[in-house]
Design a protein around this motif. Structure first.
Motif, PDB file in Angstrom:
ATOM      1  N   VAL A  78       0.843  -1.201   0.000  1.00 56.79           N
ATOM      2  CA  VAL A  78       0.000   0.000   0.000  1.00 56.79           C
ATOM      3  C   VAL A  78       0.878   1.251   0.000  1.00 56.79           C
ATOM      4  N   GLY A  79       0.601   2.124  -0.972  1.00 55.83           N
ATOM      5  CA  GLY A  79       1.287   3.418  -1.011  1.00 55.83           C
ATOM      6  C   GLY A  79       2.705   3.367  -1.540  1.00 55.83           C
TER       7      GLY A  79
ATOM      8  N   ASP B 208      -3.407   0.566 -14.340  1.00 57.52           N
ATOM      9  CA  ASP B 208      -4.278   0.811 -13.190  1.00 57.52           C
ATOM     10  C   ASP B 208      -3.780  -0.032 -12.031  1.00 57.52           C
ATOM     11  N   ILE B 209      -3.564   0.609 -10.906  1.00 56.52           N
ATOM     12  CA  ILE B 209      -3.042  -0.123  -9.739  1.00 56.52           C
ATOM     13  C   ILE B 209      -4.010   0.005  -8.570  1.00 56.52           C
ATOM     14  N   LEU B 210      -4.442  -1.116  -8.073  1.00 59.68           N
ATOM     15  CA  LEU B 210      -5.317  -1.142  -6.912  1.00 59.68           C
ATOM     16  C   LEU B 210      -4.507  -1.667  -5.729  1.00 59.68           C
TER      17      LEU B 210
ATOM     18  N   GLU C  21      -6.402  -8.781   1.888  1.00 60.93           N
ATOM     19  CA  GLU C  21      -7.507  -8.181   1.122  1.00 60.93           C
ATOM     20  C   GLU C  21      -7.292  -8.380  -0.372  1.00 60.93           C
TER      21      GLU C  21
ATOM     22  N   ARG D  30      -9.768 -10.587  -2.732  1.00 60.26           N
ATOM     23  CA  ARG D  30     -10.406  -9.969  -3.910  1.00 60.26           C
ATOM     24  C   ARG D  30     -10.102 -10.787  -5.157  1.00 60.26           C
TER      25      ARG D  30
ATOM     26  N   ARG E 275     -15.080 -13.111 -12.770  1.00 56.51           N
ATOM     27  CA  ARG E 275     -14.835 -11.688 -13.081  1.00 56.51           C
ATOM     28  C   ARG E 275     -13.335 -11.511 -13.286  1.00 56.51           C
TER      29      ARG E 275
ATOM     30  N   LEU F  24     -18.090  -7.883  -0.109  1.00 59.60           N
ATOM     31  CA  LEU F  24     -17.204  -8.320  -1.201  1.00 59.60           C
ATOM     32  C   LEU F  24     -17.724  -9.620  -1.802  1.00 59.60           C
TER      33      LEU F  24
ATOM     34  N   TYR G  41     -20.598  -4.893  -8.727  1.00 60.58           N
ATOM     35  CA  TYR G  41     -19.217  -5.154  -8.297  1.00 60.58           C
ATOM     36  C   TYR G  41     -18.226  -4.376  -9.174  1.00 60.58           C
TER      37      TYR G  41
ATOM     38  N   LEU H  89     -13.624   2.496   6.331  1.00 58.52           N
ATOM     39  CA  LEU H  89     -12.477   1.900   5.638  1.00 58.52           C
ATOM     40  C   LEU H  89     -12.671   0.417   5.334  1.00 58.52           C
TER      41      LEU H  89
ATOM     42  N   VAL I  84     -12.070  -0.482   1.411  1.00 56.24           N
ATOM     43  CA  VAL I  84     -10.817  -1.009   0.881  1.00 56.24           C
ATOM     44  C   VAL I  84     -11.051  -2.315   0.107  1.00 56.24           C
ATOM     45  N   LEU I  85     -12.153  -2.990   0.421  1.00 54.96           N
ATOM     46  CA  LEU I  85     -12.452  -4.234  -0.291  1.00 54.96           C
ATOM     47  C   LEU I  85     -13.306  -3.996  -1.534  1.00 54.96           C
ATOM     48  N   LEU I  86     -13.971  -2.863  -1.596  1.00 55.37           N
ATOM     49  CA  LEU I  86     -14.930  -2.645  -2.694  1.00 55.37           C
ATOM     50  C   LEU I  86     -14.510  -1.562  -3.678  1.00 55.37           C
ATOM     51  N   TYR I  87     -13.541  -0.752  -3.323  1.00 52.16           N
ATOM     52  CA  TYR I  87     -13.205   0.328  -4.252  1.00 52.16           C
ATOM     53  C   TYR I  87     -12.544  -0.261  -5.479  1.00 52.16           C
ATOM     54  N   SER I  88     -12.659   0.483  -6.565  1.00 53.61           N
ATOM     55  CA  SER I  88     -11.989   0.043  -7.781  1.00 53.61           C
ATOM     56  C   SER I  88     -11.170   1.212  -8.304  1.00 53.61           C
ATOM     57  N   VAL I  89     -10.371   0.947  -9.305  1.00 56.37           N
ATOM     58  CA  VAL I  89      -9.516   2.007  -9.826  1.00 56.37           C
ATOM     59  C   VAL I  89     -10.422   3.116 -10.366  1.00 56.37           C
TER      60      VAL I  89
ATOM     61  N   LEU J 219      -5.423   5.713   4.263  1.00 53.76           N
ATOM     62  CA  LEU J 219      -4.723   4.465   4.592  1.00 53.76           C
ATOM     63  C   LEU J 219      -3.361   4.422   3.905  1.00 53.76           C
ATOM     64  N   LYS J 220      -3.355   4.806   2.623  1.00 52.77           N
ATOM     65  CA  LYS J 220      -2.087   4.774   1.878  1.00 52.77           C
ATOM     66  C   LYS J 220      -1.073   5.733   2.484  1.00 52.77           C
TER      67      LYS J 220
END
Lengths: 351, 636
Positions: free
Chosen positions: A61-62, A82-84, A90, A94, A103, B489, B502, B577, B581-586, B596-597
């Motif tokens: 992260v970061g 694109d970076i997640l 986690e 995912r 998906r 999620l 999703y 959070l 953090v589990l559901l966000y996308s780019v 958090l970052k």
């Protein structure tokens, strides 16, 4: 009749001829091989350009180097990245649920060796990455296999407050932490959790056995998980020592009264791997990204942040202090197969 | 001159007795077979008055009022099917928002592997929960939560009473200021209190040592006390926000009646004031207690170094710190906690059922304030002290620290605006900020509307299924956020691909609505509990449609609570959070993920810049809100 010398000379000529023949043969055969590999790679790059896009899920992260990666790949190949980013478990979950649900949104995973190994064994979410031109330049301790491509490593040492720890008193060995003078004076990442604390516990157990860890338990270590806050607590003088601290903190803490100590036995480390996802929507761009990450430019970017490069390429412009520490011997890392067992042992020793 | 139906409703209604077990008009209303008979039996005067008024100025083309009333009531009587359909729709919405993710988690707790992996059904997760160690940990968690809830409740009630019902100076400004701690990211206040109250070099201990010449350090935030104190800083303003409007909405004539009957001020406060706000009080206490059980940051930051273990850190460890993650155990523990918390909620329902807490009736009232004389400066000092300790001390650290290169190293050569430049120059920050604002505005509004509807049906009607939707709305609050995020999620990822949720911003919006609905329902339920049923009935009897009644009576009277709930949900979204953090996308990054970052990367100073921005936003929101409330109250 021929003399013994003549015979010996003939044999030598024969051997030389054979070696020359072999060398010539290998050149003759390998030249098209190399050319073919180059050609194939050229085709892959062209296909990657056509895909024009790649998605990376990262457990770091970061990581500032991700911005370099984005800019460089777009500038060099016209590929957007694109970076997640999320924490290791986690990212793993995912990826797992996305693959299970059909998906297929992500191309490349970037995660620690332990998690990546569990993903291979339990989640079955990766495909072989195929040939990568720079894979041959990886250091011996960071060999790639057909799934995992090492990309960098986090190395850990000891953080000392320079106002509270005189140079002569600095711990020179991990075993020095068991010295009674440090009783109640060591702040520590949690040995019972994955991450720096877990890897230090594992490596110490591996090298010195349980006794040392039990001695450390008598030192009344103060466990705390908030790593960025822990480093500041040392700088403020709440505790003289913090274990283990990542070398990546050194550039960030410059200007504060703290010092990174590298014990003589070496530094524990956590390797990070890249892996290609099954049914990746952009498989060529994914492989190009993996290759780019072990190329000289990205390895240089990682080294600038205090991460350990995984290739033997010479790097320039790295902060000399960080570069010097980066040359320290590596003490070891975790074995994913034994990790949970060791975490259980840690909970037993440090209830 | 024609009186509007609102005026008729407001002036024709007697104030109800309080805290009685006597059935209200609405209860009778629902029990009787005929609405027409009910209207005529209960409100003969009003109906007659309405008829005469209507007959005087009957609009051309309108049916006479009496006939219209009968027609309307018939329509109402005939809308049982539409009511059922409405409740069914709510059940479907709430099932998707709460039952669906929870069912995923239930599967996870009963299956050896998470959804999508081959495994077997078993009870291993629940068996692993049943250990002596877990029991001790559970008792520890409950103890900490109780230890922070009771003192917080006392202080919150005191603050609410001072700021809503007394003539304490500057109470408008103080009302905004005392709520600020709730809106600051906990990690920031934790860091600030770590600097202030660590036993080695904490500023407060140094101050004590300097003042007394002692070498002792009386304050140690890395202790049970530290964990509880840090939690209290959030629960006091949280409970204050939930109960202050209940104090404000109280008809002072009830207290005056008690005083006239000879009750002392203390007895009046204890037996009248507190009892009248019991729904708001108990809801706030239970919400806060549950939040205490699920609190994660305080025990992690201050508890772990002291060896204090609670259930949430155990759940977090089992997911994030085991190799491999133990989802079965984590979900099983969460369901055990959920069952225990559900018992507490049911207990509250049992406690409140059948009692009447009406304070806002049709009889006009003006929320008067108590004249404290010289004591008003004592109450002022109390509020200022609270503000100084919970806001000035930690936020001051953050503010000063944000102008230096490193927190806690205040040297001239380290002065810098670098952190502000870094934050305001970051495209990622602005993207996260924009997304969060969008999600916050939409999410808070939708959540409050949904909560308002659920609360209305639950509190104000006898419709079949109302208990069900109330329970369904409560459930997400009882599931620890770390685990519920995983439920979202799994749930959203496993939806058919034709439902595009999703990986989109919709996933975040739906999760936020689900997470905020319990709070919105509680806030609105407390507000509705205070409104007399007569006002609503009278409005309807006088010809207002259900929608008109809702708009001009129910929403108009309950909207201060709506506004408070909206702010709480909005800032809840800003800070959330676990699911984010589990559901966000780019492209759909939100502020909490950006924080958090930055935090993980050691940029604590930049995190505090964002925290300070959030405080400015809160002050702005609360100031506008209180201005509007004041304006509205003066028109009531």
């Amino acid at each position: 009749m021929t003399s013994g010398n003549d015979q010996a000379e003939r044999r030598w000529i024969t051997r030389r001829a054979a070696l020359l023949g072999l060398a010539a043969g290998s050149v003759v055969f390998s030249a098209p091989e190399a050319a073919r590999a180059e050609d194939e790679w050229g085709k892959l790059v062209a296909a990657a350009r056509n895909e024009g896009h790649v998605v990376l899920y990262s457990a770091f992260v970061g990581l500032a180097a991700h911005q370099n990666l984005k800019k460089d790949l777009e500038a060099t190949y016209g590929i957007t990245v694109d970076i997640l980013e999320a924490r290791a478990s986690e990212v793993r979950e995912r990826i797992r649920i996305e693959q299970a649900a059909g998906r297929f949104a992500v191309d490349v995973s970037e995660n620690g060796r332990t998690t990546t190994t569990l993903q291979i064994e339990q989640d079955h979410v990766f495909d072989p990455h195929g040939m990568l031109p720079s894979a041959g330049r990886l250091k011996a301790e960071f060999r790639a296999d057909d799934i995992r491509v090492p990309v960098f490593a986090i190395v850990y040492g000891i953080l000392a407050n320079t106002r509270l720890v005189k140079p002569d008193d600095e711990p020179k060995s991990w075993l020095d932490l068991a010295d009674p003078r440090w009783k109640g004076k060591i702040l520590s990442d949690d040995f019972r959790a994955l991450g720096g604390g877990g890897v230090l516990f594992y490596v110490l157990e591996d090298h010195y056995g349980r006794d040392v860890l039990e001695k450390l338990a008598k030192q009344d270590l103060k466990f705390s998980r908030e790593i960025p806050a822990n480093e500041r607590r040392i700088a403020r003088g709440e505790y003289p020592l913090y274990v283990p601290v990542s070398l990546t903190s050194v550039p960030e803490l410059k200007g504060l009264p703290v010092k990174f100590l590298a014990p003589r036995e070496g530094l524990p480390f956590i390797g990070y791997d890249l892996a290609l996802l099954k049914n990746a929507p952009n498989p060529n761009a994914a492989r190009l990204l993996m290759e780019y990450c072990i190329g000289q430019k990205m390895q240089q970017a990682y080294a600038n942040l205090g991460l350990l490069p995984v290739t033997a390429d010479p790097l320039s412009g790295v902060d000399p202090a960080v570069a010097e520490l980066g040359k320290s011997k590596l003490l070891g890392t975790t074995d994913p197969a034994r990790m949970d067992q060791l975490l259980a042992l840690a909970r037993q020793i440090y209830p | 001159m024609e009186r509007s139906w609102q005026e008729k409703a407001e002036c024709a209604n007697p104030a109800r007795s309080f805290a009685s077990a006597k059935p209200t008009g609405a209860e009778k209303f629902c029990a009787r077979p005929s609405l027409i008979e009910l209207a005529e039996n209960l409100y003969p005067q009003q109906v007659n008055m309405a008829i005469s008024a209507d007959e005087r100025v009957e609009d051309p083309g309108r049916v006479p009022f009496a006939a219209g009333l009968r027609a309307r009531l018939r329509v109402l009587e005939g809308t049982a099917a539409s009511r059922t359909a409405g409740v069914a729709l709510l059940v479907v919405i709430l099932a998707f928002l709460s039952i669906y993710p929870l069912s995923m988690l239930l599967y996870g707790s009963l299956h050896s592997t998470p959804p999508g992996m081959a495994g077997v059904f078993n009870l291993d997760g629940y068996q692993a929960v049943l250990t002596r160690q877990n029991l001790v940990m559970l008792l520890n968690t409950v103890g900490i939560s109780l230890a922070k809830t009771f003192p917080s409740l006392v202080i919150a009630v005191l603050l609410a009473w001072i700021l809503a019902r007394t003539d304490t100076p500057f109470r408008g400004a103080l009302e905004v200021l005392v709520t600020l701690p709730f809106f600051i990211p906990p990690i920031l206040t934790a860091m600030a209190w770590g600097m202030l109250g660590n036993p080695q070099v904490g500023l407060l201990n140094q101050l004590y040592q300097w003042a007394t010449g002692s070498s002792n350090s009386p304050i140690n935030v890395y202790s049970y006390g530290g964990v509880i104190w840090h939690m209290m800083q959030y629960s006091i303003p949280f409970m204050f926000l939930l109960i202050v409007d209940a104090f404000r909405a109280m008809d002072p004539s009830l207290e005056e009646a008690a005083r006239m009957c000879g009750a002392s001020r203390w007895r009046t406060f204890r037996t009248v004031t507190l009892l009248l706000i019991l729904p708001a009080l108990s809801s706030a206490a239970i919400l806060s207690f549950i939040r205490g059980i699920e609190n994660f940051e305080s025990p992690l930051f201050f508890g772990s170094p002291a060896g204090i273990r609670v259930i949430t850190t155990d759940i977090y460890d089992s997911i994030n710190q085991r190799s491999p993650p133990q989802y079965q155990y984590a979900t099983a523990v969460s369901f055990v906690i959920m069952a225990l918390l559900l018992l507490i909620v049911l207990l509250q329902w049992k406690l409140l059922r059948g009692r009447n807490f009406t304070t806002v009736s049709g009889k006009g009232y003006s929320p008067t304030v108590m004249k404290l004389g010289k004591w008003r400066w004592a109450t002022f000092a109390f509020c200022v002290l609270f503000f100084a300790v919970t806001v000035v001390l930690p936020v001051g650290q953050l503010l000063i620290g944000s102008f230096f290169k490193f927190f806690g190293f205040y040297q001239w050569d380290m002065l810098t605006l670098e952190h502000y430049r870094a934050v305001f120059g970051s495209s990622e920050f602005w993207r996260g900020f924009g997304n969060t604002m969008l999600l916050g505005l939409a999410g808070a509004s939708l959540t409050m509307v949904l909560g308002g509807v659920v609360a209305y049906i639950s509190v104000r009607t006898k419709w079949r299924g109302r208990m069900l939707i109330d329970v369904m709305a409560w459930l997400p609050w009882m599931m620890p956020g770390i685990v519920l995020g995983v439920g979202f999620l799994w749930g959203f990822a496993l939806l058919p691909h034709a439902i595009p949720i999703y990986g989109t911003i919709w996933a975040l919006l739906l999760a936020y609505i689900s997470l905020g609905t319990p709070l919105s329902v509680q806030v609105m339920s407390s507000a509705y509990s205070q409104l007399s049923y007569d006002i609503e009935e009278c409005s309807r009897v006088h010809g207002a449609s259900w929608l008109q009644t809702m708009r001009h009576i129910m929403i108009a009277l309950a909207w201060p609570s709506f506004a408070v709930g909206w702010v709480l949900v909005f800032f809840g979204i800003m800070r959330e959070l676990s699911a984010s953090v589990l559901l966000y996308s780019v492209g759909s990054e939100v502020l909490s993920v950006v924080l958090l970052k930055l935090w993980t990367n050691g940029n604590a100073e930049q995190v505090s810049v964002i925290g300070l921005m959030m405080i400015v936003l809160v002050v702005l929101f609360r100031w506008v809100q209180l201005k509007v409330i004041k304006a509205r109250i003066s028109t009531l």
